[in-house]
Design a protein around this motif. Structure first.
Motif, PDB file in Angstrom:
ATOM      1  N   ASP A  50      35.488  36.699  53.447  1.00 51.03           N
ATOM      2  CA  ASP A  50      36.447  37.086  52.372  1.00 51.03           C
ATOM      3  C   ASP A  50      36.319  36.225  50.962  1.00 51.03           C
ATOM      4  OD1 ASP A  50      38.034  39.124  51.195  1.00 51.03           O
ATOM      5  OD2 ASP A  50      40.094  37.948  51.570  1.00 51.03           O
ATOM      6  N   ASP A  51      36.501  35.121  51.368  1.00 50.48           N
ATOM      7  CA  ASP A  51      36.658  34.134  50.145  1.00 50.48           C
ATOM      8  C   ASP A  51      35.169  33.898  49.524  1.00 50.48           C
ATOM      9  OD1 ASP A  51      39.335  33.493  50.930  1.00 50.48           O
ATOM     10  OD2 ASP A  51      38.553  31.705  51.994  1.00 50.48           O
ATOM     11  N   ALA A  52      34.165  34.080  50.280  1.00 51.18           N
ATOM     12  CA  ALA A  52      32.773  34.004  49.792  1.00 51.18           C
ATOM     13  C   ALA A  52      32.433  35.265  48.952  1.00 51.18           C
ATOM     14  CB  ALA A  52      31.781  33.860  50.853  1.00 51.18           C
ATOM     15  N   ASN A  53      32.826  36.459  49.471  1.00 57.34           N
ATOM     16  CA  ASN A  53      32.753  37.546  48.603  1.00 57.34           C
ATOM     17  C   ASN A  53      33.576  37.447  47.329  1.00 57.34           C
ATOM     18  OD1 ASN A  53      31.047  38.697  50.300  1.00 57.34           O
ATOM     19  ND2 ASN A  53      32.615  39.892  51.468  1.00 57.34           N
ATOM     20  N   ILE A  54      34.637  36.974  47.448  1.00 59.22           N
ATOM     21  CA  ILE A  54      35.531  36.942  46.089  1.00 59.22           C
ATOM     22  C   ILE A  54      34.808  35.972  45.206  1.00 59.22           C
ATOM     23  CG2 ILE A  54      37.779  36.054  45.181  1.00 59.22           C
ATOM     24  CD1 ILE A  54      39.120  37.498  47.600  1.00 59.22           C
ATOM     25  N   GLU A  55      34.302  34.864  45.582  1.00 56.56           N
ATOM     26  CA  GLU A  55      33.660  33.773  44.842  1.00 56.56           C
ATOM     27  C   GLU A  55      32.456  34.415  44.269  1.00 56.56           C
ATOM     28  OE1 GLU A  55      33.532  30.445  42.702  1.00 56.56           O
ATOM     29  OE2 GLU A  55      35.325  30.665  44.153  1.00 56.56           O
ATOM     30  N   LEU A  56      31.652  35.291  44.889  1.00 59.53           N
ATOM     31  CA  LEU A  56      30.491  35.959  44.583  1.00 59.53           C
ATOM     32  C   LEU A  56      30.820  36.828  43.213  1.00 59.53           C
ATOM     33  CD1 LEU A  56      27.452  36.930  44.860  1.00 59.53           C
ATOM     34  CD2 LEU A  56      28.409  38.685  46.145  1.00 59.53           C
ATOM     35  N   ILE A  57      31.972  37.406  43.399  1.00 60.02           N
ATOM     36  CA  ILE A  57      32.530  38.282  42.316  1.00 60.02           C
ATOM     37  C   ILE A  57      32.878  37.576  41.203  1.00 60.02           C
ATOM     38  CG2 ILE A  57      34.333  40.112  41.626  1.00 60.02           C
ATOM     39  CD1 ILE A  57      34.321  41.018  44.538  1.00 60.02           C
ATOM     40  N   LYS A  58      33.543  36.272  41.279  1.00 55.44           N
ATOM     41  CA  LYS A  58      33.685  35.500  40.287  1.00 55.44           C
ATOM     42  C   LYS A  58      32.475  34.890  39.489  1.00 55.44           C
ATOM     43  CE  LYS A  58      38.130  33.792  42.274  1.00 55.44           C
ATOM     44  NZ  LYS A  58      39.025  32.330  42.467  1.00 55.44           N
ATOM     45  N   ASN A  59      31.617  34.693  40.415  1.00 58.65           N
ATOM     46  CA  ASN A  59      30.366  33.988  39.623  1.00 58.65           C
ATOM     47  C   ASN A  59      29.718  35.190  38.999  1.00 58.65           C
ATOM     48  OD1 ASN A  59      30.452  31.621  40.877  1.00 58.65           O
ATOM     49  ND2 ASN A  59      29.422  31.827  42.616  1.00 58.65           N
ATOM     50  N   ALA A  60      29.522  36.417  39.369  1.00 53.01           N
ATOM     51  CA  ALA A  60      29.075  37.361  38.581  1.00 53.01           C
ATOM     52  C   ALA A  60      29.818  37.648  37.282  1.00 53.01           C
ATOM     53  CB  ALA A  60      29.175  38.805  39.416  1.00 53.01           C
ATOM     54  N   ALA A  61      31.086  37.513  37.315  1.00 52.85           N
ATOM     55  CA  ALA A  61      31.869  37.382  35.989  1.00 52.85           C
ATOM     56  C   ALA A  61      31.649  36.252  35.167  1.00 52.85           C
ATOM     57  CB  ALA A  61      33.373  37.584  36.414  1.00 52.85           C
ATOM     58  N   ARG A  62      31.323  35.081  35.621  1.00 50.83           N
ATOM     59  CA  ARG A  62      30.848  33.844  34.891  1.00 50.83           C
ATOM     60  C   ARG A  62      29.571  34.272  34.055  1.00 50.83           C
ATOM     61  NH1 ARG A  62      33.215  31.276  39.405  1.00 50.83           N
ATOM     62  NH2 ARG A  62      34.699  30.042  39.068  1.00 50.83           N
ATOM     63  N   LEU A  63      28.696  34.662  34.843  1.00 49.78           N
ATOM     64  CA  LEU A  63      27.370  35.300  34.415  1.00 49.78           C
ATOM     65  C   LEU A  63      27.407  36.327  33.288  1.00 49.78           C
ATOM     66  CD1 LEU A  63      24.257  34.903  34.535  1.00 49.78           C
ATOM     67  CD2 LEU A  63      24.404  36.631  36.395  1.00 49.78           C
ATOM     68  N   ALA A  64      28.448  37.368  33.280  1.00 50.48           N
ATOM     69  CA  ALA A  64      28.722  38.225  32.367  1.00 50.48           C
ATOM     70  C   ALA A  64      29.423  37.473  31.135  1.00 50.48           C
ATOM     71  CB  ALA A  64      29.683  39.357  33.027  1.00 50.48           C
TER      72      ALA A  64
END
Length: 127
Positions: A50-64
């Motif tokens: 769950d923590d890794a998936n949320i970090e993945l979503i945050k990283n996608a936002a950083r890329l955006a």
């Protein structure tokens, strides 16, 4: 020859009932220790996923954000997928059919915060 066969039959050895019960008791103790341990490992791995998936979503936002496509009010997970920053919306570890439906916002210090949608993240709601 017949007497030799009788002697061989008399020399048959096996386990006594006490020995078999001792083995069963030892196996029961091992199972009693192993089952809760395995349950804890599974629970911990779901939390880490769950923590890794949320970090993945945050990283996608950083890329955006770096590419200039991040909006001021934040972006939903589905918008990140539509914009091509996520290949697919990750599914939640506790339920393979539920997906993350929250919003990612940029904090004043430059960090990103994920806030769960109506279905929640399964832990505290925001990370």
């Amino acid at each position: 020859m017949l007497t030799r066969m009788k002697k061989m039959l008399k020399k048959e050895k096996g386990f006594t009932l006490v020995e078999l019960l001792a083995v069963i008791a030892i196996l029961a103790i091992i199972v009693a220790i192993a089952v809760p341990t395995i349950g804890n490992v599974i629970s911990d791995s779901r939390g880490k996923a769950d923590d890794a998936n949320i970090e993945l979503i945050k990283n996608a936002a950083r890329l955006a954000d770096v590419s200039g496509k991040f909006t001021e009010g934040g972006m939903t997970v589905s918008k990140l997928e539509e914009a091509g920053f996520l290949e697919e919306v990750p599914t939640k570890p506790e339920d393979d059919t539920a997906v993350y439906s929250g919003t990612v916002t940029k904090e004043t210090d430059g960090s990103f915060k994920y806030t769960a949608g109506t279905t929640g993240t399964g832990t505290d709601g925001s990370k």
